[in-house]
Design a protein around this motif. Structure first.
Motif, short mmCIF file in Angstrom:
data_model
loop_
_atom_site.label_atom_id
_atom_site.label_comp_id
_atom_site.label_asym_id
_atom_site.label_seq_id
_atom_site.Cartn_x
_atom_site.Cartn_y
_atom_site.Cartn_z
N GLY A 397 -3.76 79.56 -4.61
CA GLY A 397 -3.27 78.18 -4.59
C GLY A 397 -2.38 77.91 -3.39
O GLY A 397 -2.47 76.84 -2.76
N ALA A 398 -1.52 78.89 -3.06
CA ALA A 398 -0.62 78.74 -1.91
C ALA A 398 -1.42 78.59 -0.62
O ALA A 398 -1.12 77.74 0.22
N VAL A 399 -2.46 79.41 -0.47
CA VAL A 399 -3.29 79.35 0.74
C VAL A 399 -4.10 78.05 0.78
O VAL A 399 -4.22 77.42 1.83
N ALA A 437 -12.07 74.78 -3.15
CA ALA A 437 -11.02 74.71 -4.17
C ALA A 437 -11.60 74.40 -5.55
O ALA A 437 -11.19 74.98 -6.56
N ALA A 438 -12.57 73.50 -5.60
CA ALA A 438 -13.20 73.14 -6.88
C ALA A 438 -13.93 74.33 -7.49
O ALA A 438 -13.83 74.60 -8.69
N VAL A 439 -14.67 75.05 -6.65
CA VAL A 439 -15.39 76.25 -7.12
C VAL A 439 -14.39 77.31 -7.60
O VAL A 439 -14.60 77.97 -8.62
N THR A 440 -13.28 77.45 -6.86
CA THR A 440 -12.23 78.42 -7.23
C THR A 440 -11.62 78.08 -8.59
O THR A 440 -11.42 78.96 -9.42
N PHE A 441 -11.33 76.79 -8.80
CA PHE A 441 -10.74 76.34 -10.07
C PHE A 441 -11.66 76.70 -11.24
O PHE A 441 -11.23 77.26 -12.25
#
Length: 445
Positions: A397-399, A437-441
């Motif tokens: 999330g930080a990155v 980001a969406a795929v990571t979530f």
């Protein structure tokens, strides 16, 4: 959010915490703030991390002065014949320079810009490739300034082993590196980037100013870039397992590499390893007159200057963490989660990822974000696999937030390295970053 400035924001947060802790007594607030700050700076582990950062900055400065990076650029210009090859070689150089994101951004941009310009790759696309290989590769490399920063804010004695355990779960960093390579290979573009690439194909959108930042020393070779980095990796690994008792038969972990690495003093190991690598680089360059002795001496000052920003953020993040510990924030959040969100425990990594994104996007700093979040995450999950996944989600999330933020120093330097308009870089990069980001979530759920 109001100031778009990280140092004053962290310091105001520290003062606010101290004010609550001292029951709104302004005199005691000032005393408490500097008492915590000095205590953090005087901690032997933290001092080691600061020394490592300075030695790393010196080494980066020496590599730049040697012309090793420029030699890679000359080699690439002579051997790369296709647009995909130019994009992929830019990705590869970005992944090779994993020891520090600042060094990565400025070096990769100035070295590869002539190559990507020749193959009609837009400056926006170059900035995206630089930005997508800088922080993401640093956050999954155990020998980097980022690993040192994470180790310094994780629970004492667990820093490096926890960082290494989190690497396979750092979905944003891994998927970003995969996506940038994949998109470079197939040549797919979407969003505003597509128009920039179409313009570049017609020769539109290249700034007149050729702001080359790499040293064009003609004596340097590609090995002058690769050998110091290899020396840094090898020497840091050897010195870390040395501090973990690998070479001591009486310690009970003799010849057990994994135990020695997990139980090492990472702070001391990184200092010793970076010092040995610095000495190796000096011996590699000076007899061949790749750099002069004066340039070597100048690297000490230049390296320290390059790391001042990182050192300030770390000191403020350590202090903020110390003040929130005084207030019992870790205990409060841990009890809140245990009492009210037991059923949601498996969703917490996804929630932590979103919070990390928001914090890093707002403040423009990954280091400040995991400095605030990591101690709380480690208190909520004292042990187990969910703790490792949550730490990885925090770092991811930080990155991610840092990657998207227009006020992030890494994003700004990626624009500078590519000699690209900064807002144009942010706007063209956002669709790519949001997709990952969406795929990571979903991955964390």
């Amino acid at each position: 959010l109001l100031t778009k400035e990280v140092y004053s924001s962290l310091f105001v947060g520290i003062l606010a915490g101290s004010l609550i802790y001292t029951n709104w007594n302004i005199g005691d607030m000032v005393l408490n703030t500097f008492d915590v700050m000095i205590g953090k700076i005087c901690d032997s582990w933290n001092v080691g991390i600061l020394i490592f950062l300075v030695l790393l900055g010196m080494m980066v400065s020496m590599i730049n002065k040697s012309g090793g990076s420029a030699a890679y650029g000359r080699w690439a210009a002579a051997h790369i014949k296709t647009k995909a090859g130019a994009a992929i070689s830019t990705c590869v150089l970005g992944m090779l320079i994993f020891i520090d994101d600042y060094f990565n951004c400025l070096t990769v941009g100035s070295v590869m810009r002539p190559v990507t310009d020749k193959h009609k790759i837009s400056r926006q696309k170059l900035a995206y490739i630089i930005d997508s290989t800088a922080a993401p590769v640093c956050i999954i490399a155990p020998i980097s300034s980022w690993a040192a920063a994470v180790s310094s804010v994780a629970p004492e004695g667990e820093g490096l082993s926890l960082f290494i355990s989190s690497i396979p779960y750092n979905l944003y960093a891994l998927l970003t590196l995969f996506s940038v390579l994949f998109l470079a290979y197939i040549g797919l573009d979407y969003g505003k980037m597509k128009k920039c690439e179409l313009d570049a194909a017609m020769g539109i959108g290249y700034p007149e100013n050729e702001n080359t930042m790499a040293n064009n020393n003609s004596k340097g070779t590609v090995l002058d870039l690769i050998l110091p980095i290899l020396a840094l990796i090898v020497s840091c690994v050897v010195t870390m397992i040395y501090t973990g008792g690998f070479f001591d038969p009486e310690s009970g972990v003799y010849m057990n590499f994994v135990h020695a690495f997990a139980g090492c003093d990472a702070s001391m190991g990184l200092v010793l390893g970076s010092f040995i690598a610095l000495a190796f680089t000096f011996v590699l360059y000076l007899p061949r007159k790749v750099i002069t002795f004066n340039q070597f001496a100048d690297s000490f000052v230049d390296g320290f200057k390059a790391m001042v920003s990182s050192i300030l953020i770390l000191i403020f993040a350590w202090t903020l963490s110390g003040v929130t510990n005084q207030l019992g924030a870790k205990v409060f959040v841990a009890e809140l989660v245990r009492g009210a969100a037991v059923g949601l425990a498996n969703f917490l990594p996804a929630i932590i990822f979103v919070i990390g994104c928001f914090l890093a996007f707002s403040t423009g700093t990954s280091w400040g974000t995991f400095g605030v979040l990591l101690p709380i995450v480690c208190a909520v999950f004292p042990s187990g696999e969910l703790m490792v996944i949550s730490v990885a989600a925090c770092l991811a999330g930080a990155v991610c937030g840092d990657h998207c933020s227009p006020i992030s120093d890494t994003t700004i330097m990626a624009s500078a390295g590519a000699d690209c308009d900064h807002i144009a870089h942010v706007n063209t990069q956002l669709p790519y970053a949001i997709t990952v980001a969406a795929v990571t979530f979903v991955g964390y759920i």
